[in-house]
Write an enzyme that holds these catalytic residues in place. Sequence first.
Site, PDB file in Angstrom:
ATOM      1  N   ILE A  12     -59.087  15.153  11.725  1.00  0.00           N
ATOM      2  CA  ILE A  12     -57.893  15.095  10.946  1.00  0.00           C
ATOM      3  C   ILE A  12     -57.776  14.816   9.382  1.00  0.00           C
ATOM      4  O   ILE A  12     -57.702  15.485   8.533  1.00  0.00           O
ATOM      5  CB  ILE A  12     -56.736  14.314  11.484  1.00  0.00           C
ATOM      6  CG1 ILE A  12     -56.262  14.663  12.921  1.00  0.00           C
ATOM      7  CG2 ILE A  12     -55.468  14.492  10.656  1.00  0.00           C
ATOM      8  CD1 ILE A  12     -55.449  13.813  13.684  1.00  0.00           C
ATOM      9  N   ALA A  77     -56.189   6.064  10.164  1.00  0.00           N
ATOM     10  CA  ALA A  77     -57.179   5.127  10.834  1.00  0.00           C
ATOM     11  C   ALA A  77     -56.352   4.733  12.028  1.00  0.00           C
ATOM     12  O   ALA A  77     -55.226   3.890  11.885  1.00  0.00           O
ATOM     13  CB  ALA A  77     -57.670   4.045   9.931  1.00  0.00           C
ATOM     14  N   TYR A 162     -50.990   1.961  23.714  1.00  0.00           N
ATOM     15  CA  TYR A 162     -51.105   2.627  22.501  1.00  0.00           C
ATOM     16  C   TYR A 162     -49.729   3.075  21.963  1.00  0.00           C
ATOM     17  O   TYR A 162     -49.400   2.695  21.026  1.00  0.00           O
ATOM     18  CB  TYR A 162     -51.912   3.670  22.876  1.00  0.00           C
ATOM     19  CG  TYR A 162     -51.712   5.012  21.800  1.00  0.00           C
ATOM     20  CD1 TYR A 162     -52.419   4.650  20.705  1.00  0.00           C
ATOM     21  CD2 TYR A 162     -51.282   6.120  22.156  1.00  0.00           C
ATOM     22  CE1 TYR A 162     -52.726   5.889  19.668  1.00  0.00           C
ATOM     23  CE2 TYR A 162     -50.992   7.127  21.128  1.00  0.00           C
ATOM     24  CZ  TYR A 162     -51.845   6.854  19.865  1.00  0.00           C
ATOM     25  OH  TYR A 162     -51.851   7.947  18.958  1.00  0.00           O
TER      26      TYR A 162
END
Length: 354
Positions: A12, A77, A162
């Site tokens: 990305i 990140a 997550y």
Amino acid sequence: MTVLLTGGAGFIGQHLARRLVGGGHEVAALDLLHPQVHADPDAAVAAFPGPVVVGDVADPAAWNGLPDGVTAVVHLAAETGTGQSMYETERYHRVNVEGTRLAAAFARDRDAALVSMSSRAVYGEGRYECAEHGTVFGGRCCAAAEPVASHEDDPHHPVSVYGETKSLAEATAADEAGAAVPLTVVRPQNVIGPGQALHNPYTGVLAAFLAMLREERPLTVYGDGHQTRDFVHVADLAALLAWAVEHPAAAGSPRVLNSGTGVRTSLLDLADAAIAGSPLPSPGVTHLDVHRAGDIEHACADLARGREAGAPAPTWTARDAIVDFIRWSWDKPGAGAAAWDDALDELARRGLTS
Ligand code: UD1
């Protein structure tokens, strides 16, 4: 006038950096070059159109020694494997939440704008409409409920670690950025496209299907394959992120934007499109009766807010994006399908499948 991209060496970041440079910006990256993502870190550094500082976003020391003149930070990140997050909990929290806190603190200290990458995983099962129960969130109320697209103001109902870390990271970014930093949070759906890490068995179902197609193995569809995702081409996400850099939110009024196509694609349609992109005869699909902890059934983005704000609309259909990914990746090095079998076995060993 430099845009700092954390995680900029990833696919990305590379798409976004090229786009920003094409638009007259300078770019720099802060990236750990983690071996799970980067089989060839030197090639990733060479491809990035600006300096790459190697460091861990969750380590305060990594934020020293970055170039002067940073006017915007795009914080990409993150640890992104839904399944892996269910057992590498501490690592996911550290990188995703603490890393975002440090990114926001850096933006504040440098008077820079912040575009922070979140995920549609914050919605969990997302929004359903039901003739009997009305609009419900976070799962089906009854068999009559139909999944519909998630809006940015919908409540958070993450079902994976997550998703939890991404939800916490959003709140942390807003807290840390405070009133001074223009903050845009972007929640992409399932991002696919050229450059995606092909040897990382935690990068999602399409990379798994590519590995299987190359070995002429039937594609493993978990469950009946009617689960849906909204597959967005990385170029469309990069266009949205670049727009967010060039059109910062008002300081003190964080803005949240979905990224997707607004169209749901079932896993069976995903398999069909992946097969259409392969030069080999179709190996077909095989259904595995398995559910991974943290998996959701349906996902799709509502794009009205971005449209109203004048953000670029997606240009790729999911099917074209899937075919593009398969064709571009076909002759690139990547892990064999066994890596994905191993990742699933690992979850099973840890009691994270049913
Ligand atoms: C993915 C991303 C996550 C991102 C999110 C946004 C990964 C690992 N995670 O999560 O970073 O924020 O999209 O929506 O890319 N499946 C199969 N066969 C396989 C592998 C998976 O049927 O061989 C199924 C899964 O059970 C699931 C679906 O495919 O139903 C998608 O799974 P996956 O691509 O791993 O990721 P998401 O959970 O959608």
